[in-house]
Each structure stands twice: as structure tokens, then as C-alpha cells.
Design a protein around this motif. Structure first.
Motif, mmCIF file in Angstrom:
data_model
loop_
_atom_site.group_PDB
_atom_site.id
_atom_site.type_symbol
_atom_site.label_atom_id
_atom_site.label_comp_id
_atom_site.label_asym_id
_atom_site.label_seq_id
_atom_site.Cartn_x
_atom_site.Cartn_y
_atom_site.Cartn_z
ATOM 1 N N UNK A 48 9.739 -12.453 5.371
ATOM 2 C CA UNK A 48 9.763 -11.173 6.059
ATOM 3 C C UNK A 48 10.355 -10.042 5.218
ATOM 4 N N UNK A 49 11.277 -10.366 4.334
ATOM 5 C CA UNK A 49 11.937 -9.319 3.558
ATOM 6 C C UNK A 49 11.008 -8.629 2.563
ATOM 7 N N UNK A 50 9.790 -9.146 2.405
ATOM 8 C CA UNK A 50 8.825 -8.509 1.509
ATOM 9 C C UNK A 50 8.258 -7.220 2.105
ATOM 10 N N UNK A 51 8.356 -7.073 3.429
ATOM 11 C CA UNK A 51 7.808 -5.899 4.113
ATOM 12 C C UNK A 51 8.794 -4.738 4.021
ATOM 13 N N UNK A 52 8.345 -3.612 3.480
ATOM 14 C CA UNK A 52 9.199 -2.437 3.293
ATOM 15 C C UNK A 52 8.899 -1.408 4.382
ATOM 16 N N UNK A 53 9.934 -1.005 5.094
ATOM 17 C CA UNK A 53 9.774 -0.150 6.276
ATOM 18 C C UNK A 53 9.180 1.219 5.962
ATOM 19 N N UNK A 54 9.341 1.707 4.744
ATOM 20 C CA UNK A 54 8.868 3.060 4.429
ATOM 21 C C UNK A 54 7.399 3.081 4.003
ATOM 22 N N UNK A 55 6.761 1.916 3.921
ATOM 23 C CA UNK A 55 5.373 1.863 3.458
ATOM 24 C C UNK A 55 4.521 1.022 4.399
ATOM 25 N N UNK A 66 4.858 0.260 8.411
ATOM 26 C CA UNK A 66 6.309 0.391 8.433
ATOM 27 C C UNK A 66 6.754 1.529 9.338
ATOM 28 N N UNK A 67 7.898 1.355 10.005
ATOM 29 C CA UNK A 67 8.349 2.367 10.966
ATOM 30 C C UNK A 67 8.702 3.689 10.290
ATOM 31 N N UNK A 68 9.006 3.648 8.998
ATOM 32 C CA UNK A 68 9.358 4.874 8.272
ATOM 33 C C UNK A 68 8.208 5.401 7.418
ATOM 34 N N UNK A 69 7.017 4.802 7.566
ATOM 35 C CA UNK A 69 5.870 5.314 6.815
ATOM 36 C C UNK A 69 5.408 6.633 7.433
ATOM 37 N N UNK A 70 4.679 7.416 6.652
ATOM 38 C CA UNK A 70 4.269 8.743 7.117
ATOM 39 C C UNK A 70 3.206 8.639 8.208
ATOM 40 N N UNK A 112 0.856 -1.188 0.000
ATOM 41 C CA UNK A 112 0.000 0.000 0.000
ATOM 42 C C UNK A 112 0.892 1.239 0.000
ATOM 43 N N UNK A 113 0.745 2.093 -1.029
ATOM 44 C CA UNK A 113 1.603 3.282 -1.094
ATOM 45 C C UNK A 113 0.907 4.396 -1.887
ATOM 46 N N UNK A 114 1.447 5.597 -1.729
ATOM 47 C CA UNK A 114 0.910 6.764 -2.431
ATOM 48 C C UNK A 114 1.647 6.957 -3.754
ATOM 49 N N UNK A 115 0.884 7.259 -4.817
ATOM 50 C CA UNK A 115 1.481 7.549 -6.108
ATOM 51 C C UNK A 115 0.645 8.619 -6.799
ATOM 52 N N UNK A 116 1.272 9.774 -7.017
ATOM 53 C CA UNK A 116 0.579 10.899 -7.655
ATOM 54 C C UNK A 116 -0.715 11.244 -6.913
ATOM 55 N N UNK A 117 -0.587 11.297 -5.582
ATOM 56 C CA UNK A 117 -1.722 11.645 -4.710
ATOM 57 C C UNK A 117 -2.837 10.610 -4.727
ATOM 58 N N UNK A 118 -2.544 9.426 -5.262
ATOM 59 C CA UNK A 118 -3.527 8.345 -5.274
ATOM 60 C C UNK A 118 -3.017 7.171 -4.434
#
Length: 755
Positions: free
Chosen positions: A242-249, A265-269, A223-229
Motif C-alpha cells: 500500500x505504501x507505493x500509492x502516493x496521495x498527491x498523484x 490520490x486525495x491530494x491530486x489535482x 501517473x504524473x505531470x512533468x513539464x506539461x507532459x
């Protein structure tokens, strides 16, 4: 729209028009936050509850696991908090909390009770039309509680006793109707309150439960933001890593529509984290799942055990690899053996469970080989030698506190035929019957021998890859064989035949290379003195030839020639592992519906082991099947296949050779009881049966001492409980022509009474 604390006596009672927030603490820390949505609650209340959950989570630094619970579809963790059951009440805050205050008796309600391990009760219309023959119904008349058990229901008394003790201060009477013909007095009261019953009772609606195949269908979405969507993209299916999980999202894990996890993710907004629940709800709608689907939000670094077990491997910050193992990496491949003091086993049952040791392995050992589908005794001089083409039965007998205990190990060779494996299981059942159905049965697949199995052979457990130990064996013995010896003492040493080539070597172990002329003891640079001594003992068993010790790097030409020449082997990677305590999981098993259903018991204790059930205890390295004394024959016969189904359908892709151990109620070994806190060995002998608990509720005749003051059945009855005086026990009641319920002393029966 404020959070109002609920009095503790009201815990477990929920108004259907309200929302609730539940904080669960463990060891003084809040570990779980739940918000509960009543089916008649408003959108504003639901929004406020979600808002407060986010606020509390922020205040606690994002450490708790968050749950969205919907009435009637709560998670097992949520249900486990309320041991006596959950009651759904009509109305909302406007109805007031007076109904759950102690000593309030102006109550008339009918509760529809469902469930066995986790009981829930819904307030329904006060009419026979609300009844069915598959469930339990509780008629609550303030000072009188009448529990009506349907002929096809699962019986329990916890909820009625909880209402009596908590809501009524122990001052209410409880009556039980198991068979209407045997309880005419109680049925008279029910007919008076509910009206005469017309027509036969219907069939109850079964609970919708997910089967194991559905739970195993896990899919991971990014789940992530792309062009405000907002973009939701599927990235993987079972088994997950486990490596499939990305800390920024953020990620959404869909467990077959049974449960939705949101991983932050710990680095998600901050905005992404706050939108976790709303995104999950949108995902549920997009997938067409029921609005009641359970949602759990977990934070990066604070994942729940339920979330982690959906992954093939899970590594903690402390370099924990997988579930149940702690590992460190360095230069040389190595499995480090853990020593422990066997004298502590009985004083510390948790140690026995962790080390998989029921005793110090000093008991009696008997071994049979399956030959022509029958048991043939094995020569005691060859005990401990197992061949991959055979199946064996091993009976271990030992004493604890003067009482004899038994374990039957069913060892299945990798190359044994299906008929032999089947015959092994059949003969195990016959051996079990011979010893009064007391033995613990352990299925052992070749190469996955448990710790205690190693120990009973005193360091001489040797596993040959192929062949048989039968007398008529005509297969020629290989000219060259290579054995890997691992272990430091007689409790943990195992010798396994490996392919006779250089690539099988390992710099941290001792290997035995047997030829028709000599037996080489090859000692890797990383092996210990204890390992070398144990290898010398084994060498005298596998070969009668002269022994020659060879140090790594000083091998003669003949050594490499026997292995077919030099080749690279494990010498520059280190892999140490030691067993750590894995948090076990307990399940109630059933496949009578034609689907394999398992209900987890969260926060379990010995009391959760039900005599009527087969229970599965998963300790990751082993699977225990606990067989209750009164569990039905079908469940007993299907227990092992159920355990195999559990391993096959596990989302993490479990090892199908995991040992399966069958234990009987009252004959549990330390390796089982050690996973339970405060195990009571006398519980089964002193535990009350259902009939005993029913009788302990008091004199049922006291309940019939009720006066109903005039009126017609369609009117509102005024029910009054009279004081329980000794002379009243000699009375009975009858309904006169004016529908008045009268008390008559049996000693002064007159003509009206006889009418």
C-alpha cells in the motif's frame, strides 16, 4: 444527450446503439457508478456518459467506485445486479422503449443466450444460421417463448421466465426443447418461423476468460505531470504494498490486461481526477489491449474490496493491518485471545463463522497416525500431541439437532515426507467413504491449526517441531526444549515448540523450558493469570520433572545457561490482533479447459451454490470448497489442487498453508453457512430440479395451438395465439400443401388430416 430514467421493468435490457448510467446503492448510499457503452453507440454518447459520471461523482464527494463497462465484457459486479440476465437489443432510443412495456405482444426476435451464473442474451438474425450446438437460443414470439437448448449447453430457465413475468405480465407460454426428437410440435413452430434447417449446427465460440496466472500479473504505474507532459512510469509488480500509492498523484494498476484500475490520490489535482477515464483508455490503447477492457476508478480512502485484495497488506484509517485483522501498537509483543460464549454458536451462525467454531468442541475425537502409508490408531492418552515428522488424521463426530455430523482433519507435519502427505490425503478419502461421503474435510498444515482444532483438544494441543510419535522411534529426545504457550482457556490454547534460545522468548507469553532436571515456567511481564494457569496444565504433559515458576527479570543462572546465554528478545513492541469479519468472496471453479478459471459471484447468496459445480469460498483465513451433488468427477478430484492454485496465483501473495476445507452439499457446517445471510437448511431437500422447474412452466400442448394464416415460408408470417380452451387440448396441427398451419380435432380426423 440527456440522462433519461429507465422504467424498472426494463432493467437488464440494453439497446446496442445507446449508452447507460447505472447507480448502485447499498444501505441507502451510492457505492458504485457504472457507465455502459453499447457497441453501436456514437462517440458523442460515450463522451456524454463519461461527463455525467464525473458530475455525479463530484456531487457525491468522490466516494463511489466508478466503472467503465463495454457491451459483452461487463464486470462481474455489473452482471450481478441483473439476476435474471442481460438482454442486448438491436437499435437505440429511436427504437423506443415500447418493446419492454408489459403486455406488448407484437414481437418476433431470436435471442442468443450465453453464460450460466451471469446470463446475457444478444438479439441475432431470425434464422437457423444463427444457431450452434453449444449455446441456448430463445425464440420470442410475443405470447410464446420457445427455449432451444443446444446438446452441449449449460441449461437455465431464468431468462425465459423473466421475459414472461416482467415483459409479458405472466401471460406468455414457455416451451423447452432439450431434445428435438422429443419436441416435434415445438420444432414445427420453429421451422415454420425460421425456415427449414440445412446442414449441421456449428460449434459456439467460447467465452474469453482470463486465467488466474493472468490475473496475478499485476503491475503498478505512477501517473504524473512533468513539464506539461503526462508521464506513466512502472514502479512495482506483484506482490504490491500500500505504501507505493502516493496521495498527491494518480496511479494505474494493470491486472494483466484483464482489468485496469485508476487510483486517484486525495491530494491530486481536480484536472487529474477528471481525466481518470481518458487516461485509462489511452493506457489501454498504448498497451494494445482490447477496447473492451474493463476500467475501474477508485478514490483514495474509498477503495473497493476488489482493489484492496490485490495488495499484500492494506491498512485502514482505524489501524487495520492486512485483510481480516485489526491491530494496535504499543510496547510489548502480544497476540490477544478473544473470548466468546460458545452457547451462542447455534443461535448466531455468523459468530460461528467468524470464530471458526462449528460447535462447543464437546464431540467425540479419534486420532490416527500415518505409518507405512496406512492409518495407525494413536493412544488416546497422547491425543493432542503432534510431531512435525508425522501426518495425522483426526475424526471429530458431533450432534446438531439430533443429527450426526463429521469433520476429518488432515494434519500435515512440516517435516513429513511427500509420500506420507499423499497417503494422508488418500486415507482421508477412504475414511470419508466409510461415513457415507458426509464428513467435512479440512487440510491443516503445521502451525496453521484452526480455532476448532485447538478447542477439541481442551487446551492440550502440543506441537513438537521434529520427531515422530511412532513406537519404533529411535531418535534421542533433545536434552533441552522450549515451548511457547498461548491461550487463556481450553478453547484457544496452543503450545508450540520453538528454538531453545533466549531470542525466542516474548514478554507477553508463558514459556516452558524443559531440561533433564527441571521444567521452568517462565512468565513474561505481560502474561495474564489465565495464561499462567493453562501453562501449568501443559507443563504436566511435556515434562515429568519438578516444576519451577520463574518471573521475567528474576531468572536463575541455570535458566540462561540452558538457553545458551542471555540474548535480546521481544519485549518493547506490542502487537494485538483480534479477528474481525472479513467480507468473503465466492467463486465458481473450473479447470476443464486446461486453464484454471474462476468466475466470481458478486453479492452472493445460498441460491448461487449450484449443484452442478464446485464453488470456492474465500474467507481469507480459510478456503472452503463446496462440492455440489451433481458436480462432475473431474472437478471433485481436482478441487483441492484448484484451491492450492488459487492461493499460489493470488495477486496478494497468499499464505500457501492457509487451511483448505472441503464441504459437501447438504452437510455444510456452521463455519460455512454463517457467511451466508438467511441460510435455509432445507433448501436442498425442497429445491426443484431442472425437470421439475421445466414441468412447472405449464402444459406445453397449449403452445402448439397456433394458427399461421397462409403465405410462403419466405414471407412474413402472421402468428396468432388462440385462447386456451379445454377442447383445444384434444387438437393437433399440420402443415397443408399451401404451407398453412391448421388445427384439427382428433375426434374428427378426416382424410386431409391423415395426409
Amino acid at each position: 444527450m440527456k440522462m433519461i430514467p429507465i422504467p424498472e421493468k426494463a432493467y437488464g435490457s440494453f439497446f446496442e446503439g445507446d449508452c447507460y448510467i447505472i447507480l448502485y446503492t447499498s444501505n441507502g448510499f451510492i457505492t458504485d457508478l457504472h457507465y455502459w457503452i453499447g457497441k453501436d453507440s456514437s462517440q458523442d454518447e460515450q463522451g456524454a456518459a463519461a461527463f455525467y459520471i464525473t458530475q455525479i461523482d463530484d456531487m457525491l464527494g468522490g466516494s463511489p467506485v466508478q466503472h467503465r463497462e463495454v457491451e459483452g465484457h461487463e464486470s462481474e459486479a455489473f452482471k450481478s445486479y441483473f439476476k435474471s440476465g442481460i438482454i442486448y437489443k438491436k437499435g437505440g432510443v429511436a427504437s423506443g422503449f415500447r418493446h419492454v412495456e408489459t403486455n406488448m405482444y407484437n414481437i418476433r426476435r431470436l435471442l442468443h443466450v450465453k453464460g450460466k451464473k451471469h446470463v446475457s442474451a444478444t438479439e441475432v438474425e431470425l434464422s437457423w444460421d444463427s444457431f450452434n450446438k453449444d449455446d441456448v437460443f430463445l425464440l420470442d414470439l410475443g405470447k410464446v417463448l420457445i427455449q432451444w437448448n443446444g446438446p452441449d449447453c449449460n441449461i437455465g430457465l431464468a431468462l425465459a421466465r423473466s421475459i414472461r413475468d416482467d415483459e409479458r405480465g405472466g401471460r406468455a407460454q414457455i416451451g423447452i426443447i432439450d431434445n428435438e426428437k422429443d419436441s416435434p410440435d415445438l420444432m414445427q413452430i420453429m421451422n415454420t418461423v425460421l425456415g427449414e434447417r440445412r446442414g449441421a449446427l456449428g460449434v459456439g465460440i467460447p467465452d474469453e476468460k482470463a486465467d488466474e496466472l493472468q490475473k496475478a500479473n499485476v503491475r503498478l504505474y505512477h501517473v504524473y505531470e512533468k513539464d506539461n507532459n503526462l508521464v506513466v512510469q512502472e514502479i512495482a509488480t506483484r506482490p504490491l504494498t500500500q505504501d507505493l500509492l502516493q496521495h498527491e498523484d494518480c496511479h494505474i494498476l494493470d491486472q494483466g490486461g484483464f482489468k485496469i484500475y485508476v487510483w486517484r490520490g486525495k491530494d491530486s489535482s481536480k484536472e487529474e481526477k477528471k481525466a481518470a477515464f481518458s487516461r485509462a483508455v489511452s493506457f489501454i490503447q498504448a498497451k494494445g489491449y482490447p477496447a473492451t477492457t474493463n476500467v475501474e476508478v477508485v478514490n483514495d480512502g474509498a477503495e473497493s474490496a476488489m482493489f484492496k485484495q490485490l495488495f499484500k497488506r492494506w491498512t485502514e484509517k482505524e489501524e487495520t493491518q492486512g485483510l481480516g485483522k485489526v491491530c494496535t501498537t504499543s510496547k510489548i509483543a502480544k497476540v490477544e485471545q478473544v473470548k466468546f460464549d460458545v452457547s451462542q454458536l447455534h443461535a448466531r451462525p455468523e459468530l460461528a463463522a467468524e470464530q471458526r467454531m462449528v460447535d462447543d468442541a464437546s464431540g467425540k475425537v479419534e486420532v490416527w497416525r500415518i505409518e507405512d502409508l496406512h492409518m495407525q490408531p494413536v493412544d488416546p492418552r497422547t491425543y493432542g500431541q503432534f510431531y512435525g515428522g508425522d501426518c495425522y488424521l483426526v475424526l471429530y463426530t458431533y450432534l446438531i439437532s439430533g443429527r450426526t455430523h463429521y469433520i476429518i482433519y488432515m494434519w500435515q507435519g512440516r517435516h513429513a515426507s511427500v509420500d506420507e502427505i499423499t497417503a494422508c490425503a488418500f486415507n482421508a478419502v477412504e475414511l470419508d467413504k466409510k461415513y457415507g461421503n458426509e464428513p467435512v474435510q479440512v487440510r491443516v498444515t503445521m502451525g496453521r491449526e484452526p480455532q476448532h482444532f485447538l478447542a477439541i483438544f481442551k487446551g492440550s494441543l502440543i506441537i513438537y517441531e521434529r520427531g515422530t510419535s511412532r513406537a519404533q522411534n529411535n531418535e534421542p529426545e533433545p536434552l533441552v526444549r522450549l515451548f511457547q504457550v498461548r491461550g487463556t482457556d481450553e478453547f484457544n490454547t496452543k503450545t508450540i515448540e520453538v528454538p531453545a534460545r533466549a531470542s525466542s522468548l516474548n514478554s507477553n507469553d508463558v514459556f516452558l523450558l524443559t531440561t533433564n532436571q527441571v521444567c521452568y515456567l517462565w512468565c513474561g511481564k505481560g502474561c495474564s493469570g489465565d495464561e499462567r494457569e493453562m501453562a501449568k496444565i501443559v507443563a504436566n504433559i511435556v515434562s515429568k520433572r519438578d516444576k519451577q515458576t520463574v518471573l521475567e527479570g528474576q531468572e536463575p543462572v541455570e535458566f540462561w545457561a540452558a538457553l545458551g546465554g542471555k540474548a535480546p528478545y521481544a519485549s518493547d513492541k506490542r502487537f494485538q490482533e483480534s479477528t474481525v469479519r472479513y467480507e468473503p468472496r465466492l467463486f465458481e471453479c473450473s479447470n476443464q479447459t486446461g486453464r484454471f478459471i474462476m468466475t466470481e459471484v458478486v453479492g452472493f447468496c445460498q441460491d448461487d451454490l449450484d449443484e452442478d459445480d464446485v464453488m470456492l469460498l474465500d474467507t481469507w483465513e480459510e478456503i472452503f470448497l463446496w462440492i455440489g451433488k451433481t458436480s462432475n468427477t473431474y472437478e471433485k478430484n481436482e478441487a483441492v489442487s484448484s484451491a492450492k492454485d488459487y492461493l499460489k496465483t493470488h495477486p496478494a501473495g497468499r499464505d500457501l498453508t492457509t487451511p483448505i476445507i472441503m464441504v459437501k452439499q447438504g452437510y455444510e457446517p456452521l463455519t460455512f453457512t454463517g457467511w451466508f445471510s438467511a441460510w435455509d437448511p432445507y433448501k436442498w431437500s425442497d429445491g426443484k430440479s431442472y425437470e421439475e422447474m421445466k414441468n412447472s412452466l405449464g402444459d406445453v400442448s397449449a403452445i402448439s395451438e397456433i394458427a399461421v394464416v397462409s403465405g410462403h415460408r419466405t414471407c412474413s408470417w402472421n402468428i396468432k395465439i388462440l385462447p386456451v380452451l379445454p377442447w383445444l387440448k384434444a387438437c393437433f396441427y399440420y402443415l397443408n400443401k399451401k404451407n398453412q398451419l391448421l388445427l384439427v380435432n382428433k375426434r374428427v380426423i378426416d382424410a386431409k388430416a391423415r395426409m
